[in-house]
Every structure is written in C-alpha cells, then in structure tokens.
Design a protein around this motif. Structure first.
Motif, PDB file in Angstrom:
ATOM      1  N   ILE A 160       0.860  -1.205  -0.096  1.00 49.71           N
ATOM      2  CA  ILE A 160       0.086  -0.101  -0.042  1.00 49.71           C
ATOM      3  C   ILE A 160       0.823   1.451  -0.148  1.00 49.71           C
ATOM      4  O   ILE A 160       0.588   2.223  -0.609  1.00 49.71           O
ATOM      5  CB  ILE A 160      -0.948  -0.104   0.950  1.00 49.71           C
ATOM      6  CG1 ILE A 160      -1.732  -1.379   1.090  1.00 49.71           C
ATOM      7  CG2 ILE A 160      -1.736   1.310   1.222  1.00 49.71           C
ATOM      8  CD1 ILE A 160      -2.799  -1.512   2.447  1.00 49.71           C
ATOM      9  N   ALA A 161       2.136   1.129   0.789  1.00 46.42           N
ATOM     10  CA  ALA A 161       2.788   2.469   0.773  1.00 46.42           C
ATOM     11  C   ALA A 161       3.538   2.634  -0.462  1.00 46.42           C
ATOM     12  O   ALA A 161       3.538   3.842  -1.046  1.00 46.42           O
ATOM     13  CB  ALA A 161       3.916   2.075   1.908  1.00 46.42           C
ATOM     14  N   MET A 162       4.081   1.607  -1.282  1.00 50.16           N
ATOM     15  CA  MET A 162       4.532   1.590  -2.550  1.00 50.16           C
ATOM     16  C   MET A 162       3.280   2.271  -3.541  1.00 50.16           C
ATOM     17  O   MET A 162       3.817   3.046  -4.501  1.00 50.16           O
ATOM     18  CB  MET A 162       5.244   0.285  -3.078  1.00 50.16           C
ATOM     19  CG  MET A 162       6.498   0.035  -2.292  1.00 50.16           C
ATOM     20  SD  MET A 162       7.140  -1.462  -3.178  1.00 50.16           S
ATOM     21  CE  MET A 162       8.900  -1.507  -2.209  1.00 50.16           C
ATOM     22  N   VAL A 163       2.192   1.704  -3.516  1.00 53.46           N
ATOM     23  CA  VAL A 163       1.372   2.195  -4.447  1.00 53.46           C
ATOM     24  C   VAL A 163       0.775   3.514  -4.208  1.00 53.46           C
ATOM     25  O   VAL A 163       0.456   4.508  -4.933  1.00 53.46           O
ATOM     26  CB  VAL A 163      -0.081   1.158  -4.549  1.00 53.46           C
ATOM     27  CG1 VAL A 163      -1.272   1.788  -5.163  1.00 53.46           C
ATOM     28  CG2 VAL A 163       0.207  -0.208  -4.993  1.00 53.46           C
ATOM     29  N   SER A 164       0.719   4.101  -2.981  1.00 48.94           N
ATOM     30  CA  SER A 164       0.301   5.420  -2.539  1.00 48.94           C
ATOM     31  C   SER A 164       1.595   6.421  -3.255  1.00 48.94           C
ATOM     32  O   SER A 164       1.372   7.437  -3.728  1.00 48.94           O
ATOM     33  CB  SER A 164       0.448   5.381  -0.964  1.00 48.94           C
ATOM     34  OG  SER A 164      -0.588   4.603  -0.397  1.00 48.94           O
ATOM     35  N   LEU A 165       2.822   5.698  -3.338  1.00 45.95           N
ATOM     36  CA  LEU A 165       3.646   6.825  -3.864  1.00 45.95           C
ATOM     37  C   LEU A 165       3.629   6.868  -5.303  1.00 45.95           C
ATOM     38  O   LEU A 165       3.877   7.885  -6.083  1.00 45.95           O
ATOM     39  CB  LEU A 165       5.273   6.248  -3.588  1.00 45.95           C
ATOM     40  CG  LEU A 165       6.303   7.182  -3.986  1.00 45.95           C
ATOM     41  CD1 LEU A 165       6.420   8.632  -3.382  1.00 45.95           C
ATOM     42  CD2 LEU A 165       7.759   6.442  -3.843  1.00 45.95           C
ATOM     43  N   LEU A 166       3.250   5.642  -6.021  1.00 48.88           N
ATOM     44  CA  LEU A 166       2.929   5.819  -7.452  1.00 48.88           C
ATOM     45  C   LEU A 166       1.769   6.612  -7.694  1.00 48.88           C
ATOM     46  O   LEU A 166       1.946   7.383  -8.547  1.00 48.88           O
ATOM     47  CB  LEU A 166       2.521   4.220  -7.947  1.00 48.88           C
ATOM     48  CG  LEU A 166       3.693   3.303  -7.630  1.00 48.88           C
ATOM     49  CD1 LEU A 166       3.148   1.752  -8.070  1.00 48.88           C
ATOM     50  CD2 LEU A 166       4.907   3.475  -8.535  1.00 48.88           C
ATOM     51  N   LEU A 167       0.829   6.595  -6.861  1.00 53.16           N
ATOM     52  CA  LEU A 167      -0.351   7.616  -7.062  1.00 53.16           C
ATOM     53  C   LEU A 167       0.139   9.023  -7.001  1.00 53.16           C
ATOM     54  O   LEU A 167      -0.397   9.773  -7.694  1.00 53.16           O
ATOM     55  CB  LEU A 167      -1.665   7.307  -6.178  1.00 53.16           C
ATOM     56  CG  LEU A 167      -2.054   5.664  -6.438  1.00 53.16           C
ATOM     57  CD1 LEU A 167      -3.057   5.487  -5.260  1.00 53.16           C
ATOM     58  CD2 LEU A 167      -2.889   5.656  -7.606  1.00 53.16           C
ATOM     59  N   HIS A 168       0.898   9.214  -6.004  1.00 53.46           N
ATOM     60  CA  HIS A 168       1.321  10.569  -5.537  1.00 53.46           C
ATOM     61  C   HIS A 168       1.908  11.161  -6.859  1.00 53.46           C
ATOM     62  O   HIS A 168       1.777  12.526  -7.267  1.00 53.46           O
ATOM     63  CB  HIS A 168       2.319  10.565  -4.436  1.00 53.46           C
ATOM     64  CG  HIS A 168       2.727  11.916  -4.102  1.00 53.46           C
ATOM     65  ND1 HIS A 168       2.114  12.926  -3.422  1.00 53.46           N
ATOM     66  CD2 HIS A 168       3.947  12.669  -4.334  1.00 53.46           C
ATOM     67  CE1 HIS A 168       2.936  14.000  -3.381  1.00 53.46           C
ATOM     68  NE2 HIS A 168       4.072  13.697  -3.903  1.00 53.46           N
ATOM     69  N   TYR A 169       2.935  10.455  -7.570  1.00 55.02           N
ATOM     70  CA  TYR A 169       3.446  10.926  -9.006  1.00 55.02           C
ATOM     71  C   TYR A 169       2.733  10.453 -10.039  1.00 55.02           C
ATOM     72  O   TYR A 169       3.348  10.926 -11.247  1.00 55.02           O
ATOM     73  CB  TYR A 169       5.005  10.302  -8.744  1.00 55.02           C
ATOM     74  CG  TYR A 169       5.837  11.123  -7.803  1.00 55.02           C
ATOM     75  CD1 TYR A 169       6.119  12.550  -7.925  1.00 55.02           C
ATOM     76  CD2 TYR A 169       6.243  10.515  -6.721  1.00 55.02           C
ATOM     77  CE1 TYR A 169       7.199  13.050  -7.073  1.00 55.02           C
ATOM     78  CE2 TYR A 169       7.069  11.123  -5.699  1.00 55.02           C
ATOM     79  CZ  TYR A 169       7.515  12.507  -5.722  1.00 55.02           C
ATOM     80  OH  TYR A 169       8.316  13.047  -5.150  1.00 55.02           O
ATOM     81  N   LYS A 170       1.782   9.940  -9.937  1.00 51.73           N
ATOM     82  CA  LYS A 170       0.822   9.588 -11.132  1.00 51.73           C
ATOM     83  C   LYS A 170       1.580   8.486 -12.031  1.00 51.73           C
ATOM     84  O   LYS A 170       1.541   8.586 -13.134  1.00 51.73           O
ATOM     85  CB  LYS A 170       0.429  10.618 -11.914  1.00 51.73           C
ATOM     86  CG  LYS A 170      -0.572  11.783 -11.179  1.00 51.73           C
ATOM     87  CD  LYS A 170      -0.769  13.025 -11.902  1.00 51.73           C
ATOM     88  CE  LYS A 170      -1.671  13.891 -10.830  1.00 51.73           C
ATOM     89  NZ  LYS A 170      -2.432  15.046 -11.773  1.00 51.73           N
ATOM     90  N   TRP A 171       2.378   7.757 -11.466  1.00 49.92           N
ATOM     91  CA  TRP A 171       3.016   6.738 -12.257  1.00 49.92           C
ATOM     92  C   TRP A 171       2.034   5.427 -12.344  1.00 49.92           C
ATOM     93  O   TRP A 171       1.755   4.738 -11.157  1.00 49.92           O
ATOM     94  CB  TRP A 171       4.504   6.258 -11.447  1.00 49.92           C
ATOM     95  CG  TRP A 171       5.316   7.467 -11.480  1.00 49.92           C
ATOM     96  CD1 TRP A 171       5.479   8.166 -12.306  1.00 49.92           C
ATOM     97  CD2 TRP A 171       6.353   7.458 -10.436  1.00 49.92           C
ATOM     98  NE1 TRP A 171       6.753   9.145 -11.827  1.00 49.92           N
ATOM     99  CE2 TRP A 171       6.960   8.616 -10.934  1.00 49.92           C
ATOM    100  CE3 TRP A 171       6.523   6.777  -9.075  1.00 49.92           C
ATOM    101  CZ2 TRP A 171       8.236   9.038  -9.911  1.00 49.92           C
ATOM    102  CZ3 TRP A 171       7.659   7.346  -8.554  1.00 49.92           C
ATOM    103  CH2 TRP A 171       8.406   8.600  -8.705  1.00 49.92           C
TER     104      TRP A 171
END
Length: 822
Positions: A160-171
């Motif tokens: 969830i933490a990694m996916v949250s970072l992906l969403l933050h940068y729209k990757w």
C-alpha cells in the motif's frame, strides 16, 4: 565481551567472495573481502549490552556479555561457525569441549535462508534465536521453528505504501522484479491487488531466482525488456541473496534511467560501486521507521581499536581505512594512525553512522533478552545465586515462556512485541540516496508512510528533497499512454492493459472537464458544450427579435407596404367617382385593400419573443385576413366574369350581377375559415415551446402549432381558395375587359400561389429564426404580389395617365379593344 549471561551474535562480516589479486591464497585472512557496512551490527550489540549493564535495576547487577561470529550467506557454509560455537574447535557432533556455557540466546539471520539453516541446528539445543533481518513468513512456522523470534515488523503495509507513492507521482506503468520466495510471492499478490484497485498496470513482471545459473540465463532478457519498455519505474523486492548480482548488473549496464522503488533489504545490494547507480538511476528505499536511539551516534564516534583491543575486525577496518601501516613494512603502528580518526570519517557506502534497521532490531533483541531475564528472575522463588557466589545461569529453554509473551517499550519509546500475532503494522521512511563524486553517498529522508494516519494523509513526501537522475530536474513519467486532457475521453486499446488507451474527442454537446475521463458527460438541454468540449455553457434564447437586423428589415417592409396600402386606399377614396374606380367594384376594392393592410401588419405578430397571446393570434389572424383577401379576389374575378356574361346577347345571368351575389363569397368563405380556426383553438391551440437541439448554443423559443392537422387544414383551405381564384381568373384572362382586370387578377394569383408553393419545402427545412423569417417573408411577398399586380396599374392610370381615366378615354379604349380581334 564477557558477562554473567552471554549472547552469541552471528553476523555476515565478510562478502561472498575473496580477493584473488593476492597470489598467496594460503593466507585466508589476507585474501578475504571485508564488508565493513555490517560492522554496525556488532557496534549496535555492544552499545545495547553496555547500556543495559549500566542499569542495575534491570538485571540485579548481573551483567550481559556477547561473542561475535561471522556467518556466510552461502548455505553450504552457514553451519560452520554455529557448529564451532556449539561443539568447540574439535567439531565433534553432540559433544562440546567448551565447558559450562553461559549463553542463553542467539542473534542471527540477515536473511530468511540463513536464519532457517542456523535455526534448524539451534532447535536441537533449544536455544532461542532472535533474527534481526527482514520478516520472513517462512520462519513463522512455529511447528518447524518453535524457538525462533523475528524482531522485524511485518511488511503488511509495504504494498500500500509503494502504491501510494505511485499514485502521488501519477505513475501507472510499472515493472516488477520480485524475488522468487515465499515473501516475494506474498508481496506480489498484495501489489497486484493494490495496483488493480488504483488502476495501475504492470508493464512486465519477473521473478528472480536465487540460483546463479538461472539469473545468468534470465538477466539479459530482463535487461532488454527494461530498456525497451516505456515503464520508467521499477518495484524491486527481495533480499541480498536474490538480488545482489542483478542489482550490480542493472546498475552498470542498464541504459535507460529508471526510478527504483526498493524495500530496505535491497539497500544492502547497492554495493560499493553505487556511484554508478546513483548518478543515473533514482533509488527510493522504503525503510522501517524507528525513533533515534539517544547516544548511539556518539558511541560510534568514540569507537577505536584502543578502546576495544580484542576486536581484530575493528583493527583491520582501521588499518585499511586510515593507512596505519609503516612506510617500510606492513606492521600496524597505531602511532601512524591519525589520533582523532573516527568511523565518522568513512564514506556512507563503506560505513553508515545512522542506525540501520538490522542494528535497531539487534538493539531491541538485546533488550528483549534482558527483559525476559528480568521477568524470569522475578518469578524465581529461590535466591538467584549459587553457593559458590556465582550467578545462577538459566538454561536457554527456560527463557522461551518469557520471550513469547514479552512486550515492552525500548528507551526510544517504541513498543517491542515478539508475538507475531500482536505485532504492530510497520511505518515506513522513504529514503533517497544523494550522490557525490567518488561514490560518496548520503541518505536523505524524503517522505514517510503511516498506516495509522487518516486515509488520504498516510503518505507525505517532500518533492524538493528528491535527487532525480543526473541532468534531470523534472519528475520522470511512467505511463503507458499520456493522460487525456479535458475535452477528451479514454478509448481502450484492444488487447492491452487498461492503462493503455487512446484519447478520443468528446462528441458534440458532450464534455469532459477532468483528466483521463472514462466517459464524456452530456450537457443538459438548456446548456451546450464549448469549442474545447470541457465546459457546458448556458444556451442563449433565440427568436426573431425586433432589434435584430433581420427583424428590423422585415418590420420596415411590413410597415412600408401597409403604408403603401393605406395610400392606395386613400387614392381610391379620393378618386372614387372616376370611371376606373367605379369599373373595379368599389366595395370589393375597399375590402381587399383593408384586408391586405392587415395582412402586412399581421406579419409583425411573428416577430419578437413569442408568448401565449401572440402564438394564438399568429396563425389565426394570418388565416382569417388572408381568407378575406383571397375571397375578395375571388369575388372580383367572379364579378368580372358575370359582368361579361350578363352583357353578352342572349345571356340571362344579369340578375346574378344586379343582385350582388359575388359579394356573398367573402362572408361565406370567411365563415368557413372562422369555423376551422375555432375548432383549432378549441381542441389544441398553439402554445409557446422551446427547441434546444436544432441550433447549437441556442434555445429556440417558438410557437408550437398545437395541432398540425388543424394548421394544415387552415392552410389547405386558404390554398384551395387561392387555386379557385387563380383558375377562374385564368379562364377569364382573355375576356375583353376594359382595364385588363382579369389579366391582373390572374397574374396576382399566379404570384400568390407561387410564393406559397415555394414556402412549404423551405419552411420545413428551416429552423429557428430562419423558419419564422420564411413565413413572414411569404406573407409579405404574397400580399405585395396581390397589391402590386391588382392596384398599381390602376394607380398608374389615376395618377400619371388621367387622360385614360375619363369617359372619352374609356370609350376609346372600348373601341380599340373591340377592333383588335379582327
């Protein structure tokens, strides 16, 4: 370090290989490659033991001690030092030559495989094993490893933490490199689930085996796929056993700059040549969050070989790092070392001053053993000393009941729980490695993730703290397809992931005002889409207004013609005693002129904003006044025919003309039209309506006919009167009329019928203001045709050729007209 109770530590203090540059292979120590980064584990153990020994209240003046042993990553040699520790240098199984043991627990395991290998051996002796490496679900089998305790928290929130970072940068276009073990399969399933929920797609996926042979076979294929893929973000999960070779290879030979999302164990895979990686790639490391341990940095800063003379490993570190050898020999001379030398001088990729996760776990493990001993002593009924004055040392098996239920807060304030079922979810620090020349590195915390924070606020990132790849200042993109802006919608590409799509413009009157919209939204009926298709704008009311140029032009034409009609009426009144006026049936002429005047004026009802009254008056007034006008023309035509027939020899129709029978045509025809209009108003009268679809950007306000059947009945009846008038006039066109009245009536009805026949198709193809303008134009054109064709020739004679408007001229014209046939 000796103590009343001892802890054994097995740490990977050497790398996987040896230094083959030394030709004298018999000197094992000289050709061994040291991994000084792990020496912090030893210092963390020493620091915790010394800190506990200073607290007499914890162990009742009993002291802790420890021994350090090196352990190899290679499974075939992982047993060697643990076996020596258990049996002594003679290495006789099931026997020990070491005398009475004071060891009560073991610290081991930077990886799951190492922990499992050592744990299998330790289970034979019941030694509690506290692992300081990453949590491994394979070690949670308490039937197989009942004496093993994992200090590290579970990675339940890592995906969830990694996916949250992906969403933050729209990757949303990501590559996955996952270790092929139980932990890797678990995190892969969690990543897939979290990514699917947030519409993040997997560009490629590779499972990394710990087999060197398998890695060599697949590594080229992995490299080619990474370089060819448009995914600029890779999630790499595993430990050193699986990823060491791959990470070094990718760092040196991977061409395309990538962002690496790593778990904390991968940090150890970025070896001493990291300057190659960091200058080109961007590692973002998810490390377990923990509070700073007070005094640890100062402790490391003060460590030197003089303080711990028995530590040969520290001496070797000092020798290799600070050039302490004599100029003429390799003999270590402490006098040649810098007097103020400190581990703080070493670059980060060789030795890190900040406490690592493993060091923090070791610190907690030592405190866990101390707390368990403390609880054990509290439960002892006898004095904890033996008769000879030495401390009584518990057996390792006695410690298990207390370790299983241990729960305490360490000096930093963090809660420590060894029971896996009651472990707290981990919080993560996100680290970025800043690079400097010659491989110097500096870890910077750029964000954190807490599963305990409210949803939407779990992730916090300092964007300005991230050092992207060399020569790049902008945040990299990692998408399969560029985002669809406002005015477009996503159109999936057949056979590809949902992240791969085409951008299709919204169709007419539909908008999308966001990014990556699945569907365009249709504008309400009273609104329309702008040119960019990203906003619905209110539609403007549209009707043929008096203020518009077209409306003003039609108003002027209607008023001009009505004025002209009034002037002609005045002329006829003024010259009513002249022969030409008398010869044209004065009464019918007055009726026709007055009706034509109202025909011109009724067109004004069609111009302006429609309302209920005007809508009802428009068609009714139009139908009635035109019926009067056309029936008047019919009456004049019949009068001419009767006049000719009555004066012919042998005709007996004079009584029809004398009785004024043609004058009854007008009221009879008008009465029929009044009946039709009455039925129309009584059944389905016209009303105000709107048309929001015919004209883009406008709502047309119009008069709905109500009943189309009634409308066409009125129009059809009017047409039949016009056709009858035209037919009678056409048949009478060659009658020897004095003023060519029959010919004028014929031509006028020809113009009238032509206008209204043309009106029907044009009217039905027009919309909005044009439709109304067509009807107004038809009214004006047909009325003007009647006026001009019938009355202008008479006005010409009355006003310009008065000589022909006399009895003498009248007789001359009769004589001329009678001579022409011969």
């Amino acid at each position: 370090m000796d103590g009343d109770v001892m802890i054994a530590g097995f740490f990977p203090l050497y790398t996987l290989g040896t230094d083959r540059r030394n030709s004298d292979a018999s000197h094992h120590e000289s050709n061994t490659l040291f991994d000084f980064k792990y020496y912090q584990l030893v210092l963390a153990l020493a620091f915790a033991v010394e800190e506990i020994n200073k607290k007499s209240s914890l162990l009742y003046n009993m002291t802790l001690g420890f021994d350090i042993y090196s352990v190899d990553f290679r499974t075939w040699s992982a047993f060697e030092n643990p076996f020596i520790w258990l049996s002594g240098q003679n290495k006789i199984p099931n026997y020990t030559c070491m005398g009475e043991s004071k060891f009560v627990s073991v610290l081991a395991g930077t990886s799951g495989k190492t922990s499992a290998q050592i744990g299998t051996l330790l289970e034979l002796y019941g030694f509690p094993q506290l692992t300081f490496g990453a949590f491994d679900s394979a070690l949670s089998d308490h039937g197989k490893f009942p004496s093993l305790y994992q200090m590290s928290p579970k990675d339940t929130s890592l995906a969830i933490a990694m996916v949250s970072l992906l969403l933050h940068y729209k990757w949303n276009w990501i590559g996955l490199l996952i270790s092929q073990d139980e932990n890797g399969l678990s995190i892969l399933a969690e990543l897939r689930e979290a990514m699917a929920k947030n519409r993040i797609c997997v560009a490629f996926e590779h499972m990394i085996s710990d087999s060197t042979k398998t890695q060599l076979i697949n590594i080229m294929a992995i490299q080619n796929q990474i370089n060819k893929s448009s995914a600029n973000v890779l999630i790499i999960y595993g430990n050193k056993e699986y990823l060491l070779g791959l990470m070094v290879y990718l760092g040196q030979f991977l061409i395309t700059s990538k962002v690496w999302l790593l778990n904390s164990q991968c940090d150890l895979c970025i070896g001493r040549n990291y300057f190659i990686l960091g200058s080109f790639h961007v590692p973002l490391i998810f490390s377990y969050h923990h509070e700073d341990i007070a005094g640890f940095t100062d402790f490391i800063r003060e460590v030197n070989p003089s303080k711990y003379p028995e530590d040969f490993y520290l001496a070797k570190l000092w020798f290799l790092s600070f050039n302490c050898s004599h100029s003429d020999s390799d003999c270590v001379m402490w006098e040649n070392c810098p007097h103020d030398a400190s581990l703080e001088w070493l670059p980060g990729q060789i030795f890190d001053m900040a406490m690592s996760e493993e060091s923090y776990n070791i610190y907690n493990a030592v405190y866990a053993v101390a707390q368990a001993l403390h609880e054990m002593f509290l439960h002892q009924t006898e004095e904890p000393t033996m008769g000879n004055g030495r401390w009584w040392v518990p057996s390792p098996a006695q410690l298990h009941p207390f370790l299983k239920n241990i729960q305490f807060y360490n000096p930093a304030g963090d809660q420590v729980i060894l029971n896996e079922e009651r472990k707290l979810e981990a919080e993560y620090d996100i680290l970025n490695i800043w690079n400097f020349p010659e491989g110097l590195e500096f870890k910077v915390k750029i964000g954190e993730f807490s599963p305990y924070a409210p949803y939407g606020h779990q992730l916090s990132v300092s964007k300005d703290m991230i050092e992207w790849a060399t020569g790049t200042t902008e945040t990299p993109h990692s998408v399969c397809s560029e985002s669809c802006g406002s005015g477009f919608r996503k159109s999936p590409q057949v056979g590809k992931a949902v992240c791969c799509f085409d951008c299709t413009p919204c169709v007419e009157n539909e908008v999308s005002n966001g990014t990556d919209m699945e569907q365009c939204m249709k504008c309400p009926c009273d609104e329309y889409a702008n040119t960019e298709r990203n906003q619905c704008l209110p539609k403007a009311a549209s009707f043929l207004a008096h203020e518009e140029p077209l409306g003003m032009a039609l108003d002027c034409v209607a008023l001009c013609f009505s004025t002209l009609t009034a002037v002609i009426l005045g002329v006829f009144v003024m010259y009513q005693d002249t022969p030409i006026v008398k010869a044209n049936n004065l009464c019918l002429s007055y009726i026709l002129l007055i009706s034509l005047m109202f025909c011109f004026l009724c067109s004004l009802l069609f111009i302006g904003r429609p309302n209920t009254v005007t809508c009802m008056l428009q068609q009714i007034t139009f139908g009635l006044v035109f019926t009067v006008a056309v029936s008047a023309v019919l009456a004049k035509t019949v009068t001419v025919v009767l006049a000719f027939k009555a004066t012919s020899p042998g005709r007996k129709m004079r009584w029809l003309l004398v009785s004024g029978a043609p004058n009854f045509i007008i009221p009879i025809c008008t009465l029929i039209q009044v009946t039709l209009c009455g039925l129309w108003l009584g059944t389905s009268p016209p009303f105000v309506d709107t048309d929001a679809h015919s004209e883009h950007g406008h709502i047309i306000i119009l008069c709905n006919k109500g009943s189309l059947t009634a409308f066409y009945c009125v129009l059809g009846y009017l047409g039949s009167l016009a056709l009858a008038s035209f037919t009678v006039a056409f048949l009478a066109r060659n009658l020897p009329d004095t003023f060519n009245e029959a010919k004028f009536l014929t031509f006028s009805m020809l113009v009238f019928c032509s206008v209204w026949v043309t009106f029907l198709p044009v009217y039905h193809s027009a919309k909005g203001q044009v439709m109304v303008a067509v009807e107004v134009f038809s009214i004006l054109a047909s009325s003007a045709g009647l006026l001009c064709c019938i009355f202008l020739p008479k006005c010409y004679i009355i006003l310009i050729r008065p000589d022909r408007n006399s009895l003498h001229g009248f007789k001359d014209k009769i004589h001329t007209g009678r001579k022409k046939p011969s």
